[in-house]
Design an enzyme around this catalytic site. Structure first.
Site, mmCIF file in Angstrom:
data_model
loop_
_atom_site.group_PDB
_atom_site.id
_atom_site.type_symbol
_atom_site.label_atom_id
_atom_site.label_comp_id
_atom_site.label_asym_id
_atom_site.label_seq_id
_atom_site.Cartn_x
_atom_site.Cartn_y
_atom_site.Cartn_z
ATOM 1 N N ASP A 170 190.667 58.804 27.360
ATOM 2 C CA ASP A 170 190.639 58.832 28.931
ATOM 3 C C ASP A 170 189.815 57.394 29.760
ATOM 4 O OD1 ASP A 170 192.502 59.737 30.695
ATOM 5 O OD2 ASP A 170 191.197 61.194 31.355
ATOM 6 N N ASP A 187 182.567 61.274 31.597
ATOM 7 C CA ASP A 187 184.204 62.385 31.362
ATOM 8 C C ASP A 187 184.128 62.066 29.947
ATOM 9 O OD1 ASP A 187 186.439 64.436 32.217
ATOM 10 O OD2 ASP A 187 186.962 62.917 33.207
HETATM 11 N N1 LIG Z 1 175.935 62.156 36.005
HETATM 12 C C1 LIG Z 1 177.726 62.133 36.809
HETATM 13 N N2 LIG Z 1 176.594 61.111 38.371
HETATM 14 C C2 LIG Z 1 177.371 60.302 39.249
HETATM 15 N N3 LIG Z 1 178.256 60.985 39.182
HETATM 16 C C3 LIG Z 1 178.701 61.548 38.835
HETATM 17 C C4 LIG Z 1 178.083 62.398 36.984
HETATM 18 N N4 LIG Z 1 179.121 62.290 36.097
HETATM 19 C C5 LIG Z 1 180.401 62.578 37.385
HETATM 20 N N5 LIG Z 1 180.753 62.219 38.406
HETATM 21 C C6 LIG Z 1 181.463 62.015 39.506
HETATM 22 O O1 LIG Z 1 182.140 63.082 39.791
HETATM 23 C C7 LIG Z 1 183.648 62.309 39.126
HETATM 24 C C8 LIG Z 1 184.454 63.424 38.208
HETATM 25 O O2 LIG Z 1 183.930 63.188 37.127
HETATM 26 P P1 LIG Z 1 184.635 63.783 35.924
HETATM 27 O O3 LIG Z 1 185.651 62.122 35.126
HETATM 28 O O4 LIG Z 1 183.669 63.620 34.283
HETATM 29 O O5 LIG Z 1 185.594 64.885 35.418
HETATM 30 P P2 LIG Z 1 187.008 65.836 36.165
HETATM 31 O O6 LIG Z 1 186.864 66.201 34.749
HETATM 32 O O7 LIG Z 1 187.358 63.998 35.915
HETATM 33 O O8 LIG Z 1 187.179 66.293 36.907
HETATM 34 P P3 LIG Z 1 188.794 66.202 37.244
HETATM 35 O O9 LIG Z 1 189.712 65.933 36.512
HETATM 36 O O10 LIG Z 1 189.059 67.159 38.167
HETATM 37 O O11 LIG Z 1 188.717 65.290 39.199
HETATM 38 C C9 LIG Z 1 183.689 60.963 38.516
HETATM 39 O O12 LIG Z 1 184.343 60.290 38.837
HETATM 40 C C10 LIG Z 1 182.158 60.680 39.096
HETATM 41 O O13 LIG Z 1 182.460 60.276 40.917
HETATM 42 MG MG LIG Z 2 187.362 61.806 35.034
#
Ligand SMILES: Nc1ncnc2c1ncn2[C@@H]1O[C@H](COP(=O)(O)OP(=O)(O)OP(=O)(O)O)[C@@H](O)[C@H]1O
Ligand SMILES: [Mg+2]
Length: 256
Positions: A190, A207
């Protein structure tokens, strides 16, 4: 029906509500902190992985990510939303993965397995020397990982970042995708400007719940899509490489 087990569980949850500093101020959707999430947080708190919860960095349909404190060090806490996460999609990705043959089929089982899967994918990627947040621990639907950012803010998603040299970032990402395939033996699955953070001059993959091992039937197809997604974003910003050529180099063939 109530029993001793339920009473004990409720007591733990109540204790947790008072123990996790800042929990009341989070003002997040009710479903974030359902009982199982609270129990997961409770375990992580009592084991010392989290000292205090901070505010949300991101709220979404699949997961919310919070800033938290661990003995003075910031950490990111990703909480999968047991009610709204796309459980059907998760099942499809988990079904082809040998690491997850024996999991139950309930919504909760799948989401817990997904959390474990993201932890293990991040760990494999990290061990292969790829820039990802280091995963620290998980419990149920809660994953604690390294926080990517500085004191003032989390690193922005690539789509909002302003690197001074897109070509360098693209070239680095192609090396990252190759390294993920060759060394970690994973495909992100993804990859996009939403799931890449940019900070201190480098891209970071995040992610990784859906990332699959190379023995997954669709691994070459996911690789193709990841490369096409990168090219879609970068083609307006720099020179991009030819996807069939990259696929040939990595898989020996070009999937349809
Ligand atoms: N380790 C991290 N440190 C800082 N920011 C983070 C971190 N992990 C995630 N984020 C922030 O959180 C956002 C969402 O995280 P992630 O992409 O892992 O979740 P997701 O599964 O896409 O959730 P959703 O689809 O519900 O938005 C990221 O785009 C980023 O901005
Ligand atoms: Mg994401």
């Amino acid at each position: 029906m109530r029993d001793r087990h339920t009473d004990k569980f409720d007591k733990q949850v109540d204790e947790l509500r008072t123990k996790i500093k800042g929990l009341d101020q989070l003002k997040v959707r009710d479903d974030v902190f359902d009982e199982y999430t609270l129990l997961g947080l409770y375990k992580l708190l009592t084991k010392g992985w989290i000292s205090a919860m901070g505010g949300p960095i991101s709220t979404g349909k699949e997961a919310n990510v919070y800033l938290a404190d661990r003995n003075g060090t910031p950490v990111a806490v990703k909480i999968y939303l047991t009610r709204t996460a796309n459980f059907k999609k998760m099942l499809d990705y988990i079904a082809g993965d040998r690491r997850f043959i024996n999991i139950g089929k309930s919504r909760r089982d799948v989401i817990f397995a997904w959390t474990r899967k993201e932890y293990s994918n991040l760990k494999r990627a990290k061990e292969a020397g790829i820039r990802v947040p280091e995963p620290l621990v998980f419990d149920r639907n809660v994953l604690v990982m390294e926080y990517l950012g500085d004191e003032s803010r989390a690193f922005p998603q690539l789509r909002l970042a302003e690197p001074d040299n897109f070509q360098r970032v693209y070239d680095e990402l192609i090396e990252v995708v190759k390294n993920l395939w060759k060394t970690a033996k994973l495909v992100h699955g993804d990859l996009s400007e939403y799931n890449i953070l940019y900070g201190e001059g480098h891209p970071y993959l995040i992610d990784m719940g859906q990332a699959v091992t190379l023995d997954h039937l669709n691994a070459p197809g996911f690789l193709k899509r990841d490369l096409e997604q990168l090219n879609r974003f970068f083609s307006e910003r720099c020179t991009v490489r030819d996807v069939p050529g990259l696929l040939e180099e990595l898989c020996g063939t070009s999937p349809q």
